[in-house]
Scaffold this active site. Structure first.
Site, PDB file in Angstrom:
ATOM      1  N   THR A   2       0.851  -1.194   0.000  1.00 42.21           N
ATOM      2  CA  THR A   2       0.000   0.000   0.000  1.00 42.21           C
ATOM      3  C   THR A   2       0.888   1.247   0.000  1.00 42.21           C
ATOM      4  O   THR A   2       2.028   1.216   0.459  1.00 42.21           O
ATOM      5  CB  THR A   2      -0.929   0.030   1.226  1.00 42.21           C
ATOM      6  OG1 THR A   2      -0.146   0.170   2.420  1.00 42.21           O
ATOM      7  CG2 THR A   2      -1.752  -1.243   1.312  1.00 42.21           C
ATOM      8  N   GLY A   3       0.343   2.330  -0.534  1.00 38.23           N
ATOM      9  CA  GLY A   3       1.141   3.554  -0.653  1.00 38.23           C
ATOM     10  C   GLY A   3       2.293   3.381  -1.617  1.00 38.23           C
ATOM     11  O   GLY A   3       3.391   3.899  -1.408  1.00 38.23           O
ATOM     12  N   ALA A   4       2.038   2.644  -2.726  1.00 43.94           N
ATOM     13  CA  ALA A   4       3.118   2.251  -3.641  1.00 43.94           C
ATOM     14  C   ALA A   4       3.421   3.288  -4.712  1.00 43.94           C
ATOM     15  O   ALA A   4       4.289   3.064  -5.556  1.00 43.94           O
ATOM     16  CB  ALA A   4       2.763   0.921  -4.312  1.00 43.94           C
ATOM     17  N   SER A   5       2.742   4.433  -4.686  1.00 39.43           N
ATOM     18  CA  SER A   5       2.949   5.411  -5.748  1.00 39.43           C
ATOM     19  C   SER A   5       4.141   6.320  -5.486  1.00 39.43           C
ATOM     20  O   SER A   5       4.621   6.990  -6.406  1.00 39.43           O
ATOM     21  CB  SER A   5       1.689   6.265  -5.934  1.00 39.43           C
ATOM     22  OG  SER A   5       1.376   6.945  -4.722  1.00 39.43           O
ATOM     23  N   SER A   6       4.654   6.366  -4.246  1.00 47.16           N
ATOM     24  CA  SER A   6       5.787   7.243  -3.949  1.00 47.16           C
ATOM     25  C   SER A   6       6.491   6.774  -2.680  1.00 47.16           C
ATOM     26  O   SER A   6       6.015   5.873  -1.975  1.00 47.16           O
ATOM     27  CB  SER A   6       5.316   8.697  -3.767  1.00 47.16           C
ATOM     28  OG  SER A   6       4.466   8.795  -2.632  1.00 47.16           O
TER      29      SER A   6
ATOM     30  N   ILE B 297       8.520   5.327   0.378  1.00 45.25           N
ATOM     31  CA  ILE B 297       8.940   3.986   0.806  1.00 45.25           C
ATOM     32  C   ILE B 297       8.230   2.907   0.001  1.00 45.25           C
ATOM     33  O   ILE B 297       8.839   1.916  -0.409  1.00 45.25           O
ATOM     34  CB  ILE B 297       8.658   3.795   2.313  1.00 45.25           C
ATOM     35  CG1 ILE B 297       9.413   4.826   3.142  1.00 45.25           C
ATOM     36  CG2 ILE B 297       9.040   2.388   2.755  1.00 45.25           C
ATOM     37  CD1 ILE B 297       9.040   4.830   4.616  1.00 45.25           C
ATOM     38  N   GLY B 298       6.930   3.093  -0.229  1.00 45.27           N
ATOM     39  CA  GLY B 298       6.159   2.085  -0.957  1.00 45.27           C
ATOM     40  C   GLY B 298       6.674   1.864  -2.361  1.00 45.27           C
ATOM     41  O   GLY B 298       6.822   0.718  -2.817  1.00 45.27           O
TER      42      GLY B 298
ATOM     43  N   SER C 206       6.607   3.641  13.311  1.00 45.55           N
ATOM     44  CA  SER C 206       7.440   4.826  13.447  1.00 45.55           C
ATOM     45  C   SER C 206       8.337   4.730  14.665  1.00 45.55           C
ATOM     46  O   SER C 206       7.978   4.126  15.686  1.00 45.55           O
ATOM     47  CB  SER C 206       6.554   6.070  13.572  1.00 45.55           C
ATOM     48  OG  SER C 206       7.300   7.198  13.980  1.00 45.55           O
TER      49      SER C 206
ATOM     50  N   TYR D 289      -0.325  11.050  15.360  1.00 46.22           N
ATOM     51  CA  TYR D 289       0.367  10.063  14.517  1.00 46.22           C
ATOM     52  C   TYR D 289       0.874   8.884  15.335  1.00 46.22           C
ATOM     53  O   TYR D 289       0.631   7.715  15.003  1.00 46.22           O
ATOM     54  CB  TYR D 289       1.520  10.767  13.796  1.00 46.22           C
ATOM     55  CG  TYR D 289       2.377   9.867  12.947  1.00 46.22           C
ATOM     56  CD1 TYR D 289       1.851   9.215  11.838  1.00 46.22           C
ATOM     57  CD2 TYR D 289       3.726   9.689  13.240  1.00 46.22           C
ATOM     58  CE1 TYR D 289       2.645   8.402  11.048  1.00 46.22           C
ATOM     59  CE2 TYR D 289       4.530   8.881  12.457  1.00 46.22           C
ATOM     60  CZ  TYR D 289       3.985   8.233  11.359  1.00 46.22           C
ATOM     61  OH  TYR D 289       4.779   7.428  10.582  1.00 46.22           O
TER      62      TYR D 289
END
Length: 661
Positions: free
Chosen positions: A383-387, A389-390, A515, A528
Site C-alpha cells: 500500500t502507498g506504492a505510488s511514492s 517507501i512504498g 514509526s 500520529y
C-alpha cells in the site's frame, strides 16, 4: 615406519596425518567406500598421492574394523603405530549410536591392532572420560571418574576401559580438551563446544553497541585447545620412547571460566561484554522438583525449544555450564619438554576462530536469505506504492521476482511505478484504493484474493502523519480521527481481510511500517504516534495468536525518511533523514529474516529511557519540544515564513538522527 589411522578424514585425524607426512613411512587410512572422494580431496590438500596415504576399506562397526583377511595378513608385523581417532564427537547423538561407534568401534580397533601385531596402539579419548569429576583429575586416574550419566561421557569412559583391559599390544591414551579450530587459520569442520554460543554473541552484536554492558553467566572452567596443538602434541608423544601404558591430558593448564570464554569471543566479535556475570551455581538452591515442574510446563518447554533452536544451542549444553573438573597435565607437559609445543592463549587466536566461523560455518550462510529466495513468484501487496517507501519497496520486490500488487489512491503516479517495473521486466498489477475508506479496503481484498489467488506478504505502508502540538490541536479532533482511520483502521481492515487465506495456506507475513515515534514518544506527534501505537499493539497480540498458524508479523519502527509525507515541514530539509531506498532496505530485511521488530539503536535506547527513567526522559523531551517550533502551517503562517534552524537545533537533530521533532 608405517602408520594406520582410523578417523583420518575427520577433523583431528586430518591434522594428525598432515603432521605424520613430515616423517617417513606409509600411512594407511581406514575409510568407508563412500568416504573415498573425501580422502582424495585431502590427499590433494596434503600434496601426496595414493602410494603415500593408502586407503584401507573398512568399517568401524565390524570386527577387526571390517578390514579383509587378505589385507590383515599383508599388514601383519608391518604397522608400527595404530591411531584410533574415529568416534562420535557429538553430545546430541543418540546413546545407541555413541555406544556403537565409541565403545564397539574401539573394541574392533583393538582387535585389528592385535591381528596385525601393531607396535603400539594409540587411543585418542577425551577429557569427557573423567565425567563431571569434582576437583582435579590426574592423568593416572580412571576409575575415579564421576557422573557418567550422559551417553557421551559414559561411552568415552567405557572406550578407555576397553583399551586398558583388552589391548594386549603396548598402548598410550590421550585425552584432549574441547578441540576448536586451528590457532593460525581458525579452520574447523563443525560447530561444537564453545561454537554453540557464537550465534547468541552475534545476535547481541546486532542488537546492541559494543560499549553496552550486559549481564551474563559464570560457571566452571572450560578447557579449550586448538586442533593444531592437539595434533602436534600427538605427533610428538607418539614418537617419544618409554611412554607406553601412560595417559596424557592434552589440555590447557590455565583454562578460563565460562563467562571469561564468552567475553573473549565477544571481544573477538566486537560484541557487548558481559560485565556482570552471575554464577550459575547460585540457582542450585532451587529444588530439582520445582525446576523440573517449571520445565515441564507446555509454554515454557515450547519457548525454550524455540529460543534454543533460533540460537542453535543444544539443550544438553547447559548441563555443563558448571563444569567442576580441572585436569592435571604434568605427564604431558614433561613429555613435551623441548618440543616447543604448548597451548596458546585463547585471546591470541579467538578472533581467527570467530572469523572462520562467521565466514564458513554460520548457519545463516546455508539458508537462502536472499530476497529473491523469499518472494520469487509470491504475491506481495504494497500500500502507498505510488511514492516514497512504498514505491522504492515495490521496485526492489519486482526486481527480485515477486508479483507486486501496487495499491494507492492516485492512479497517475501509481501507473508510473508500474511502468518502471514493466521496463525492468518485473511483474506488477495495480489497484486504486483509499485505505482510509473501509469499503474500499474490502473491495481491494476481494479483488486481490479473486484475481491474484491470495496474498503472501502484506506491507502496510500507506499512512498519514500530522506534526502539530496538542495545544494547537484542541479544536482539531478530526486530526486524530483521520490518522486513526488510515494508519490503524485501514491497516487492520486489510489484515483481517487477508489473514483467513494466510491461515488456510499456513503461510503469510504482515509487515507494518510503524514509526520510531512509538519508541521515542517525541512531542508534536500525538495523533500520529497514537495511531501507529495502536497498530503495533494489535500486531503484537495477533502475532501471538497466529504463530502456530505460520502467519508472521513484523513491525518496522521506521526513523525519519525523506518522503512526500514530511515535505510540508520545511524544517526537515535541514535534518538528517533516510532515503526511501534505505527505508526499503529495512523492508527487505523484514521479509528475509522475519524479525518481530526492526528498530534503530536510538529507538531502542529511547524505549529503554522511558521504561527506566520516565521523569528524566520527559524533561529531555520537553526541552526538545521547546527547542523546535511547530511548522508554519500548524501556527497559521505561510510556509515561506519558516525560520532557518539554529546551530543548536542542527546539532541536536544530528545527535538524535532519525527521531521526528
Amino acid at each position: 615406519m608405517a602408520y594406520f589411522v582410523t578417523g583420518a578424514t575427520g577433523f583431528i585425524g586430518s591434522y594428525l596425518v598432515a603432521k605424520l607426512l613430515h616423517r617417513s613411512g606409509a600411512i594407511y587410512a581406514l575409510v568407508r567406500k563412500e568416504s573415498l572422494p573425501k580422502l582424495a580431496r585431502l590427499r590433494e590438500a596434503w600434496g601426496v598421492d595414493d602410494k603415500r596415504v593408502i586407503a584401507m576399506i573398512g568399517d568401524l562397526a565390524k570386527a577387526k574394523l571390517g578390514v579383509s583377511a587378505a589385507e590383515v595378513r599383508k599388514l601383519k608385523g608391518k604397522i608400527d603405530h595404530v591411531f584410533h581417532l574415529a568416534a562420535i564427537y557429538d553430545i546430541q547423538a543418540s546413546a545407541d549410536a555413541q555406544f556403537a561407534a565409541n565403545v564397539d568401534g574401539t573394541r574392533h580397533a583393538v582387535q585389528f591392532a592385535e591381528a596385525v601385531q601393531a607396535g603400539c596402539f594409540h587411543h585418542v579419548s577425551s577429557i569427557a572420560a573423567a565425567g563431571l569429576y569434582e576437583g582435579v583429575f590426574r592423568e593416572d586416574m580412571f576409575e575415579e571418574a564421576e557422573e557418567l550419566d550422559h551417553p557421551y561421557f559414559r561411552t568415552k569412559h567405557e572406550a578407555e576401559r576397553v583399551v586398558r583391559q583388552q589391548c594386549a599390544r603396548p598402548f598410550r591414551i590421550y585425552r584432549p580438551g574441547f578441540v576448536v579450530g586451528d590457532s593460525k587459520t581458525g579452520q574447523i569442520d563443525k560447530i561444537d563446544g564453545p561454537y554453540y554460543f557464537f550465534k547468541a554473541i552475534q545476535k547481541m552484536r546486532q542488537m546492541l553497541p559494543p560499549w553496552m554492558p550486559t549481564i551474563g553467566v559464570e560457571g566452571g572452567r572450560i578447557n579449550i585447545v586448538p586442533v593444531d596443538y592437539a595434533a602436534g602434541a600427538l605427533d610428538w608423544l607418539v614418537h617419544e620412547k618409554g611412554l607406553d601404558g601412560k595417559c596424557f591430558h592434552l589440555t590447557d593448564p590455565a583454562p578460563h571460566r565460562v563467562g571469561e570464554v564468552l567475553n573473549i569471543f565477544a571481544r573477538a566479535a566486537h560484541a557487548p561484554q558481559m560485565t556482570m556475570r552471575i554464577n550459575a551455581k547460585m540457582f542450585g538452591f532451587i529444588p530439582a522438583p520445582i525446576l523440573y515442574g517449571l520445565g515441564s510446563l507446555a509454554p515454557v518447554k515450547r519457548a525454550m525449544r524455540v529460543v534454543l533452536h533460533d540460537l542453535g544451542i543444544p539443550r544438553d549444553v547447559f548441563q555443563f555450564i558448571n563444569w567442576p573438573t580441572r585436569y592435571d597435565n604434568r605427564e604431558a607437559a614433561e613429555a613435551l619438554k623441548g618440543s616447543g609445543i604448548a597451548v596458546p592463549e585463547l585471546e591470541t587466536y579467538a578472533a581467527k576462530l570467530w572469523d572462520y566461523w562467521e565466514r564458513n560455518l554460520d548457519p545463516d550462510l546455508f539458508i537462502d536469505r536472499s530476497l529473491a529466495g523469499r518472494v520469487r513468484g509470491k504475491v506481495v501487496v504494497v500500500t502507498g506504492a505510488s511514492s516514497g517507501i512504498g514505491r522504492a519497496t515495490a521496485l526492489k520486490l519486482a526486481e527480485a521476482g515477486a508479483r507486486v500488487v501496487l495499491v494507492a489512491r492516485g492512479e497517475e503516479r501509481l501507473l508510473d511505478t508500474k511502468k518502471e517495473i514493466d521496463a525492468m521486466g518485473g511483474t506488477a498489477v495495480m489497484y486504486t484504493a483509499d485505505i482510509s475508506d473501509l469499503a474500499s479496503c474490502d473491495a481491494l481484498v476481494k479483488r486481490v484474493l479473486t484475481e491474484q489467488g491470495g496474498c503472501d506478504y502484506l506491507i502496510n505502508n500507506a499512512g498519514r502523519s500530522i506534526r502539530r502540538a496538542v495545544v494547537n490541536s484542541l479544536d482539531r479532533f478530526h486530526d486524530f480521527e483521520r490518522t486513526m482511520q488510515l494508519n490503524y483502521f485501514g491497516a487492520i481492515r486489510l489484515i483481517l481481510g487477508f489473514v483467513p487465506s494466510m491461515m488456510e495456506r499456513r503461510s503469510g507475513h504482515v509487515i507494518n511500517i510503524s514509526s520510531i515515534g512509538v519508541l521515542s514518544n517525541a512531542p508534536r506527534f500525538a495523533a500520529y504516534v497514537a495511531s501507529k501505537s495502536a497498530l503495533d499493539s494489535f500486531s503484537a497480540c495477533a502475532a501471538s495468536e497466529l504463530l502456530d498458524k505460520n502467519v508472521s508479523f513484523t513491525t518496522i519502527n521506521m526513523p525519519l525518511v525523506r518522503t512526500p509525507m514530511i515535505a510540508p515541514t520545511k524544517m526537515y530539509e535541514n535534518v538528517p533523514t533516510l532515503s526511501p531506498e534505505e527505508a526499503a532496505g529495512l523492508v527487505v530485511e523484514a521479509i528475509v529474516h522475519k524479525p518481530v521488530r526492526i528498530a534503530t539503536r536510538l529507538g531502542i535506547f529511547g524505549a529503554i529511557c522511558h521504561a527506566a527513567a520516565p521523569k528524566v526522559t520527559q524533561v529531555l523531551l520537553n526541552t526538545a519540544y521547546n527547542m523546535f517550533p511547530d511548522s508554519a502551517a500548524a501556527q497559521g503562517r505561510k510556509e515561506g515564513e519558516s525560520l532557518p534552524l539554529t546551530a543548536e537545533q542542527m546539532a541536536f537533530a544530528q545527535i538524535t538522527q532519525g527521531i521526528h521533532w
